[in-house]
Design a protein around this motif. Structure first.
Motif, PDB file in Angstrom:
ATOM      1  N   SER A   1       0.850  -1.187   0.000  1.00  0.00           N
ATOM      2  CA  SER A   1       0.000   0.000   0.000  1.00  0.00           C
ATOM      3  C   SER A   1       0.884   1.235   0.000  1.00  0.00           C
ATOM      4  O   SER A   1       1.940   1.261   0.640  1.00  0.00           O
TER       5      SER A   1
ATOM      6  N   LYS B   1      -3.529   6.335  -1.668  1.00  0.00           N
ATOM      7  CA  LYS B   1      -4.482   7.016  -0.796  1.00  0.00           C
ATOM      8  C   LYS B   1      -3.823   8.212  -0.117  1.00  0.00           C
ATOM      9  O   LYS B   1      -2.631   8.192   0.176  1.00  0.00           O
TER      10      LYS B   1
ATOM     11  N   THR C   1     -10.295  10.178  10.882  1.00  0.00           N
ATOM     12  CA  THR C   1      -9.050   9.748  10.236  1.00  0.00           C
ATOM     13  C   THR C   1      -8.695   8.319  10.610  1.00  0.00           C
ATOM     14  O   THR C   1      -8.311   7.509   9.752  1.00  0.00           O
TER      15      THR C   1
ATOM     16  N   HIS D   1     -10.753   5.990  11.633  1.00  0.00           N
ATOM     17  CA  HIS D   1     -11.743   5.089  11.009  1.00  0.00           C
ATOM     18  C   HIS D   1     -11.377   4.835   9.549  1.00  0.00           C
ATOM     19  O   HIS D   1     -11.439   3.692   9.070  1.00  0.00           O
ATOM     20  N   LYS D   2     -10.991   5.892   8.858  1.00  0.00           N
ATOM     21  CA  LYS D   2     -10.590   5.765   7.453  1.00  0.00           C
ATOM     22  C   LYS D   2      -9.363   4.867   7.334  1.00  0.00           C
ATOM     23  O   LYS D   2      -9.278   4.009   6.439  1.00  0.00           O
TER      24      LYS D   2
ATOM     25  N   ALA E   1      -8.344   2.542   9.524  1.00  0.00           N
ATOM     26  CA  ALA E   1      -8.710   1.166   9.887  1.00  0.00           C
ATOM     27  C   ALA E   1      -9.402   0.460   8.726  1.00  0.00           C
ATOM     28  O   ALA E   1      -9.142  -0.718   8.452  1.00  0.00           O
ATOM     29  N   THR E   2     -10.264   1.186   8.028  1.00  0.00           N
ATOM     30  CA  THR E   2     -10.947   0.630   6.860  1.00  0.00           C
ATOM     31  C   THR E   2      -9.933   0.252   5.780  1.00  0.00           C
ATOM     32  O   THR E   2     -10.037  -0.794   5.142  1.00  0.00           O
ATOM     33  N   HIS E   3      -8.928   1.120   5.614  1.00  0.00           N
ATOM     34  CA  HIS E   3      -7.896   0.850   4.614  1.00  0.00           C
ATOM     35  C   HIS E   3      -7.076  -0.391   5.000  1.00  0.00           C
ATOM     36  O   HIS E   3      -6.789  -1.229   4.142  1.00  0.00           O
TER      37      HIS E   3
ATOM     38  N   THR F   1      -8.012  -2.891   6.797  1.00  0.00           N
ATOM     39  CA  THR F   1      -8.872  -4.069   6.600  1.00  0.00           C
ATOM     40  C   THR F   1      -8.882  -4.490   5.135  1.00  0.00           C
ATOM     41  O   THR F   1      -8.811  -5.677   4.805  1.00  0.00           O
ATOM     42  N   HIS F   2      -8.958  -3.486   4.267  1.00  0.00           N
ATOM     43  CA  HIS F   2      -8.939  -3.768   2.827  1.00  0.00           C
ATOM     44  C   HIS F   2      -7.613  -4.402   2.393  1.00  0.00           C
ATOM     45  O   HIS F   2      -7.606  -5.352   1.603  1.00  0.00           O
TER      46      HIS F   2
ATOM     47  N   SER G   1      -7.425  -8.033   3.452  1.00  0.00           N
ATOM     48  CA  SER G   1      -8.460  -8.957   2.945  1.00  0.00           C
ATOM     49  C   SER G   1      -7.973  -9.725   1.724  1.00  0.00           C
ATOM     50  O   SER G   1      -7.012  -9.351   1.084  1.00  0.00           O
TER      51      SER G   1
END
Length: 288
Positions: free
Chosen positions: A48, A70, A275, A277-278, A280-282, A284-285, A288
């Motif tokens: 990433s 990102k 920030t 939350h954003k 953490a979502t990244h 997780t992605h 995955s």
């Protein structure tokens, strides 16, 4: 790897290979070394790639051909946000109670030269003319001789380094407005145009006017335009700078209302909770 140097980049890449773990790179400051083949190879191989501005994102999309980059900005500490309901937008400045224009942070010759000198000079000239304004500078200077003569001018106070760091919240609370300088020298701007100071969102979260004095082709200016900041001078001109400062003094209530609107945007879109939350979502992605 939160990187600003080629060595940090390669060290992070080496660790991820040895540990057989995923490697997330976050580029804090750009330098041309990153565009050399062996560093680009490490950047392309990362699982990433995160950057600090949209301008930097466009640059690395061009050189890495990655389409998954990102942007993550620094988030302000919750202590920066005031209680908006208790803010008074009425303020009349006087000789005994002048507008306090504040710069807080490190002053670097390679980042701020050909900008900060004009700001100091303008404030000093206006101060000597009886216009109610003074400037307070908090932070170390690099090198120590940088701005030696400028900080001795009338209406200018250099307080030195801020210790303990928590003191900055008291300083920010006592300020009337903040200034963000960025060098107009194209040889200095060539790298810094892709970054902006970590304190930018902190200053914008205070609900106090922020004046940007620097070129238009920077990530700082791009971000300020994005959130609707109206106090910018993107042409090197002491006369324009004087006009903006006088307008800030005479129309402080209107500028303060603008700053409150910006504070609400920062609180909603760039606060710590949003920030994280954003991020953490990244993560997780990526996993995955």
């Amino acid at each position: 790897s939160f990187i600003y140097s080629p060595c940090t980049l390669l060290f992070g890449s080496w660790i991820s290979q040895k540990k057989k773990c995923k490697h997330i790179i976050h580029i804090a400051d750009h330098c041309d070394f990153f565009l050399q083949p062996k560093y680009l190879e490490a950047i392309r191989a990362a699982d990433s790639l995160l950057v600090i501005s949209n301008r930097m994102k466009a640059l690395y999309e061009k050189y890495t051909q990655r389409k998954d980059i990102k942007v993550f900005h620094n988030f302000p500490d919750d202590r920066c946000f005031p209680e908006l309901d208790s803010i008074s937008d009425s303020r009349i400045f006087s000789q005994s109670d002048p507008l306090k224009l504040v710069f807080i942070g490190g002053l670097y010759e390679h980042l701020h030269r050909s900008s900060i000198e004009d700001i100091i000079s303008s404030v000093s000239i206006l101060h000597e003319q009886g216009i109610p304004i003074e400037m307070h500078i908090y932070g170390a200077r690099y090198p120590e001789s940088f701005l030696d003569s400028e900080i001795e001018k009338n209406g200018i106070t250099h307080h030195g380094i801020v210790l303990p760091l928590e003191t900055k919240y008291t300083i920010m609370e006592s300020a009337d407005a903040f200034v963000i300088p960025s060098s107009f020298d194209p040889t200095l701007n060539i790298h810094y145009q892709y970054s902006f100071p970590s304190k930018l969102t902190e200053l914008l979260s205070t609900a106090k006017p922020v004046l940007y004095y620097g070129p238009s082709d920077t990530s700082i200016h791009e971000f300020l335009n994005q959130i609707g900041s109206s106090i910018t001078v993107t042409k090197r001109s002491p006369n324009l700078l004087n006009e903006k400062l006088i307008n800030l003094i005479n129309n402080y209530s209107a500028r303060k209302l603008d700053a409150v609107k910006i504070c609400r945007i920062i609180r909603k879109e760039y606060n710590m909770e949003a920030t994280l939350h954003k991020f953490a979502t990244h993560l997780t992605h990526i996993n995955s």
